[in-house]
Design a protein around this motif. Structure first.
Motif, mmCIF file in Angstrom:
data_model
loop_
_atom_site.group_PDB
_atom_site.id
_atom_site.type_symbol
_atom_site.label_atom_id
_atom_site.label_comp_id
_atom_site.label_asym_id
_atom_site.label_seq_id
_atom_site.Cartn_x
_atom_site.Cartn_y
_atom_site.Cartn_z
ATOM 1 N N THR A 123 -8.955 -6.022 -20.275
ATOM 2 C CA THR A 123 -9.185 -4.783 -21.146
ATOM 3 C C THR A 123 -10.344 -5.284 -22.162
ATOM 4 O O THR A 123 -10.277 -6.487 -22.813
ATOM 5 C CB THR A 123 -8.194 -4.138 -21.968
ATOM 6 N N THR A 124 -11.295 -4.590 -22.581
ATOM 7 C CA THR A 124 -12.350 -5.163 -23.534
ATOM 8 C C THR A 124 -12.538 -4.110 -24.539
ATOM 9 O O THR A 124 -12.227 -2.960 -24.325
ATOM 10 C CB THR A 124 -13.737 -4.787 -22.784
ATOM 11 N N LEU B 71 -0.754 -13.297 -21.640
ATOM 12 C CA LEU B 71 -1.824 -12.479 -22.300
ATOM 13 C C LEU B 71 -2.543 -13.440 -23.063
ATOM 14 O O LEU B 71 -2.401 -14.354 -23.837
ATOM 15 C CB LEU B 71 -1.389 -11.346 -23.364
ATOM 16 N N VAL B 72 -4.077 -13.325 -22.907
ATOM 17 C CA VAL B 72 -4.980 -14.222 -23.526
ATOM 18 C C VAL B 72 -5.903 -13.284 -24.344
ATOM 19 O O VAL B 72 -6.442 -12.516 -23.832
ATOM 20 C CB VAL B 72 -5.890 -15.196 -22.792
ATOM 21 N N LEU B 73 -6.110 -13.574 -25.493
ATOM 22 C CA LEU B 73 -7.059 -12.694 -26.319
ATOM 23 C C LEU B 73 -8.194 -13.625 -26.594
ATOM 24 O O LEU B 73 -8.152 -14.892 -26.822
ATOM 25 C CB LEU B 73 -6.384 -12.395 -27.623
ATOM 26 N N MET B 74 -9.397 -12.848 -26.401
ATOM 27 C CA MET B 74 -10.545 -13.624 -26.556
ATOM 28 C C MET B 74 -11.615 -12.935 -27.383
ATOM 29 O O MET B 74 -11.892 -11.756 -27.186
ATOM 30 C CB MET B 74 -11.206 -13.802 -25.328
ATOM 31 N N ASP B 75 -12.091 -13.839 -28.377
ATOM 32 C CA ASP B 75 -13.064 -13.092 -29.351
ATOM 33 C C ASP B 75 -14.620 -13.482 -28.874
ATOM 34 O O ASP B 75 -14.947 -14.515 -29.048
ATOM 35 C CB ASP B 75 -12.710 -13.503 -30.599
ATOM 36 N N LEU C 215 -18.339 -4.818 -19.417
ATOM 37 C CA LEU C 215 -17.766 -3.804 -18.603
ATOM 38 C C LEU C 215 -17.749 -4.144 -17.333
ATOM 39 O O LEU C 215 -16.899 -3.558 -16.362
ATOM 40 C CB LEU C 215 -18.770 -2.529 -18.927
ATOM 41 N N ARG C 216 -18.754 -4.967 -16.682
ATOM 42 C CA ARG C 216 -18.900 -5.515 -15.097
ATOM 43 C C ARG C 216 -17.209 -6.025 -14.858
ATOM 44 O O ARG C 216 -17.106 -5.714 -13.750
ATOM 45 C CB ARG C 216 -19.845 -6.258 -15.018
ATOM 46 N N VAL D 118 -5.803 -10.104 -19.841
ATOM 47 C CA VAL D 118 -6.941 -10.552 -20.863
ATOM 48 C C VAL D 118 -7.108 -9.347 -21.688
ATOM 49 O O VAL D 118 -7.510 -8.344 -21.214
ATOM 50 C CB VAL D 118 -7.951 -11.025 -20.141
ATOM 51 N N LEU D 119 -7.294 -9.543 -23.219
ATOM 52 C CA LEU D 119 -7.967 -8.430 -23.779
ATOM 53 C C LEU D 119 -9.220 -9.458 -24.641
ATOM 54 O O LEU D 119 -9.014 -10.254 -25.192
ATOM 55 C CB LEU D 119 -6.916 -8.121 -24.881
ATOM 56 N N LEU D 120 -10.325 -8.668 -24.382
ATOM 57 C CA LEU D 120 -11.474 -9.521 -25.077
ATOM 58 C C LEU D 120 -12.110 -8.457 -25.703
ATOM 59 O O LEU D 120 -12.150 -7.347 -25.487
ATOM 60 C CB LEU D 120 -12.118 -10.203 -24.035
ATOM 61 N N VAL D 121 -12.769 -9.023 -26.728
ATOM 62 C CA VAL D 121 -13.745 -8.440 -27.682
ATOM 63 C C VAL D 121 -15.169 -8.905 -27.197
ATOM 64 O O VAL D 121 -15.436 -10.115 -27.207
ATOM 65 C CB VAL D 121 -13.649 -8.695 -29.168
ATOM 66 N N GLU D 122 -16.270 -8.114 -26.950
ATOM 67 C CA GLU D 122 -17.526 -8.289 -26.533
ATOM 68 C C GLU D 122 -18.466 -7.586 -27.084
ATOM 69 O O GLU D 122 -18.447 -6.301 -27.572
ATOM 70 C CB GLU D 122 -17.584 -8.215 -25.301
#
Lengths: 325, 244, 304
Positions: B37-38, B159-163, B202-203, B191-195
């Protein structure tokens, strides 16, 4: 009766002299958030300066210019201000904990100078003999002590009123803004540095004035008067009374000095002779506990700072604001 | 074992560095198991702050955060690993003065199979094995990112959070790290990431949330978001679905 | 001059041991701890108590080791003193400093440390008296290393130097080869990231106090062994230990080690030009020089 009044006058004189010092520290710390860990240095500069300028001539000593009292007094204050200016330029842009160490170091260094530079400061034995103001005019010791107390109170009141007006002025507000917000201070850039320096020098000048009054009273100064314990005593007075608050500063001075002298008196009277040499240690422990206890229980002091924006004047409406780092 | 509870669910979250000045208001979010999820949104939307609030680095005023159903709101950051969660910060995400090996040894210090796990991670990221005695500060941007992800995986997280994992990376390296994130979901890690790199993110995403000015705007499957014109308007500041 | 240099190196090793813990504490808690140097005094006097007790219980242990005035009893006593000083540091933090930093601001901790220093120093004075003490009344002859220039060195001084270096090496090994050491370094580099990596900060703070207290106790014993015990040990080492941390860069353990030697040697050499009464001011001059030229010290990070 005269004995009691005499003693109270003596007590009030010293308390008032120290109260002047606490007011100076309050300007630096309470108003502007500057940590002066070397209070004793500026106090001592004022004391030695006044003594050197106004003291009796001595062929072995530099100094003893026997200048008129107002000049000697002003000279002491000026010396304290100069030392503060030099120290301030070098250290005020430092972070608080560095500033604490640096100013503490200044006091240690100056005490070492006072102790060793015999030609200037009389070394460990100090300098004595000083013609006190008005002394020639009043022959009766008792009356003189009361007059001198009056003189000291006059100085205290003058400093107090002056600082109160400063605090409420726009200048005072800017100083508080610098204290509260390190980032805003940096945004002000050069101005903030200069303002800090001004507050530091002015506060130290007041500390010097206290030292000048001290030497005027005792007619004697020695390196003992620049020992770190003095710094701790003045700090304790400010912490107990309430930093950021001129009334608190004066209150703290009288309270702590009262505690110091009465504990000294009680120990001298009731402690067994074998313990007598340790009364100093016991007093130091007590003052240590006062400092720590106060910070744990009520770090903002007995009389918290009042920001004048608060409507109404009752003490209950006071907004507590401890100095932020 | 099929489990429908989301691996992460956030409800009514209000958080910020200062209690009376919240940055995030009424945030709701959920991450399905084994998905990526982004979170995207204009600058200053509070995306990083949201991740940090979940990780325990930013104080939470109200709301709940649940990891696999277990409430973890307001945990201490050092408790994340034990709960099965990891966080990869955007910058300063490795210890420069420690070597690669020492960085890994640090995160594995309470693990009983430290050596076995280190081997696993080196197998996953061979370039790290080659340079394992080098100080992390001497690595290239992409290698540092690799190490940061390796450190996050060391605790076997769910779960991995990525900034912003692709920040500051050349396009090829950016693609590689996002592909890496996608690959994690195939190994049972969500995975939860901020981009900021919207197209690339989105890809590889399943689901996407858009944040602006501290609150949710719209969310949906990544493919839908990619083609929704509202997204562009939110970014340009015109449209706001929720006003704080 | 070489004699001054030797004495300076010896003093420097003691300052270095004292500075290790202080630099970590100052960096982690942002707190100039004016009570820190009192841990040296606590260590020295705790060792004195343990030493007398052991020697009374086990007279055999009261034998001097070789040419030193050090006895086996004192060796064990020092270990006990390290535990006591470490424990005292933790307790003072929990009872006083931690409560203050939770309630008020970091600067109040500095004032509180002034107060704690006064209390500790004067409690020691009350218990042990003002006069200087020695661990052992044996007269130990100094060895003459050379006659011209005249170089004298006491065996105890060599022991202290070696022991100090051994302790530093042990700590270096911990920092470079154990995951606990990595955790310490991680917290120093980036406390937030350290937490993310699973390091519990409050536990680390306790460990830092324990380590710092232990090293400071050793430093205190080493000083007392080669000079004498006095309640003023803490007061005398306060500024030199601060100077060592500033020279090395606050937060850098290796900087503190190097800084201690620099301060010690500089003060020792200064004896050649300044009257001894001015030597207490030397550390201040060093601090001033560092703050003017390179405020972050040798290995510290640039000021924020």
């Amino acid at each position: 009766m005269i004995g009691v009044i005499s003693y109270l006058a003596f007590f009030a004189t010293v308390a008032a002299i120290l109260a002047v010092a606490v007011l100076g520290l309050n300007l630096q710390w309470g108003n502007t958030g500057l940590f002066n860990g070397g209070v004793a240095a500026f106090f001592g500069a004022g004391a030695y300066g006044t003594m050197i300028l106004g003291g009796p001539a001595d062929p072995l000593q530099f100094g003893g210019f026997e200048l008129p009292y107002p000049i000697a007094f002003a000279g002491g204050v000026l010396l304290a201000a100069l030392v503060a200016w030099a120290v301030g330029i070098l250290t005020l842009r430092l972070r608080h904990d560095y500033l604490a160490i640096a100013t503490f170091g200044v006091a240690v260094a100056l005490e070492a100078v006072a102790r060793n530079a015999e030609w200037l400061t009389g070394g460990a034995k100090g300098l004595r003999g000083f013609s006190r103001p008005f002394e020639g005019l009043i022959t009766d010791q008792f009356t003189y002590n009361l007059v001198f107390l009056g003189f000291v109170l006059a100085v205290l009141i003058a400093v107090y009123i002056g600082l109160e007006r400063l605090v409420r002025s726009p200048y005072g507000r800017v100083l508080r803004a610098i204290r509260e917000d390190e980032v805003a201070a940096r945004a002000l850039g050069k101005n903030a540095t200069r303002l800090r320096l001004e507050a530091f020098v002015l506060g130290s000048a007041i500390l010097g004035a206290s030292g000048a009054l001290y030497v005027s009273f005792y007619a004697f100064v020695s390196p003992q008067d620049m020992a770190p314990i003095l710094t701790f005593q003045i700090w304790a007075m400010l912490i107990v009374g309430g930093a950021g608050n001129n009334r608190g500063a004066v209150l703290g001075a009288f309270l702590i000095w009262g505690a110091w002298t009465s504990s000294g008196f009680l120990l001298a009277k009731f402690a067994p002779t074998s313990v007598q040499i340790y009364t100093g240690s016991i007093q130091y422990i007590l003052i240590g506990f006062v400092i720590v206890g106060m910070l744990l229980w009520r770090p903002q002091g007995l009389l918290p700072e009042r920001i004048e924006r608060t409507k109404g004047t009752g003490k209950g409406a006071a907004r507590v604001s401890a100095p932020q780092s | 074992m099929s489990d429908d509870t989301p691996i992460l669910s956030v409800e009514g979250l209000e958080a910020g560095y200062q209690r009376d000045l919240p940055i995030l208001r009424n945030i709701a979010l959920s991450v399905a198991r084994n998905s990526l999820t982004t979170i995207i949104g204009p600058n200053g939307a509070g995306k990083s702050t949201l991740i940090k609030a979940i990780a325990g680095l930013v104080p939470v005023n109200t709301g709940t955060v649940r990891l696999a159903g277990v409430p973890i709101t307001g945990i201490r950051p050092d408790q994340m690993g034990g709960l099965g969660m990891s966080y990869v910060p955007q910058t300063d995400n490795i210890f420069r003065t420690l070597t690669i090996r020492q960085n890994l040894a640090l995160v594995l210090r309470h693990s009983p199979q430290r050596d076995a796990k280190t081997e696993e991670l080196f197998a996953l990221f061979p370039p790290l094995r080659d340079k394992q005695a080098d100080k992390a500060g001497s690595l290239s941007g992409g290698q540092r990112q690799m190490l940061a992800v390796a450190m996050a995986l060391a605790v076997d997280p769910q779960l991995v959070l990525m900034d912003e994992p692709s920040a500051g990376l050349a396009p090829k390296a950016a693609m590689e790290v996002l592909d890496l994130a996608r690959g994690l979901t195939e190994r049972g890690v969500s995975v939860l990431l901020v981009e900021q790199n919207v197209a690339q993110a989105l890809r590889v995403s399943d689901h996407c949330y858009i944040l602006a000015e501290g609150s949710n705007q719209i969310d949906g499957p990544a493919a839908d978001i990619m083609s929704d014109p509202v997204v562009g308007e939110i970014y340009l500041g015109g449209k706001r679905m929720n006003t704080a | 001059m070489i004699q001054n240099l030797l004495d300076g190196i010896l003093t420097g090793s003691i300052i270095s041991l004292g500075a290790i813990g202080l630099t970590m504490v100052m960096h982690m808690l942002r707190f100039a701890n004016f009570a820190y140097a009192e841990l040296l005094a606590i260590g020295a006097y705790a060792a004195l108590v343990f030493d007398r007790v052991f020697a009374a219980l086990l007279p055999m242990a009261d034998q001097a080791i070789g040419p030193l005035s050090l006895t086996w009893s004192l060796v064990v006593a020092t270990l006990g003193a390290m535990v006591i000083a470490g424990g005292t540091a933790v307790i003072i933090d929990l009872l006083v400093f931690k409560r203050i930093r939770d309630k008020a601001d970091a600067l109040s901790m500095v004032f509180a440390s002034f107060g704690m220093a006064l209390i500790i120093r004067n409690v020691i004075t009350l218990i042990f008296g003002l006069k200087a003490e020695l661990y052992s009344n044996d007269i130990v002859m100094a060895m003459v290393l050379s006659r011209d220039p005249l170089l004298l060195v006491k065996p105890d001084q060599i022991f202290v130097l070696v022991a100090a270096v051994v302790l530093m090496l042990i700590f270096h090994i911990v920092l470079s080869r154990t995951s606990f050491g990595y955790a310490l370094r991680a917290v120093a580099e980036n406390p937030n990231l350290a937490q993310v990596a699973g390091v519990q900060l409050s536990r680390m703070v306790i460990m830092v106090w324990l380590i710092g207290g232990a090293f400071s106790a050793a430093a205190g014993v080493f000083y007392a062994l080669t000079n004498h015990l006095s309640p003023l040990i803490g007061h005398n080492f306060l500024l030199p230990v601060f100077a060592a941390t500033i020279v090395g860069g606050i937060g850098s353990v290796y900087g503190a080690l190097l800084g201690g030697f620099i301060v010690g040697i500089a003060s020792g050499l200064a004896l050649m030009i300044l009257p001894s009464g001015y030597i207490p001011a030397m550390p201040f001059l060093i601090i001033l020089a560092v703050l003017l030229v390179r405020p972050q010290g040798l290995f510290g990070e640039a000021q924020t």
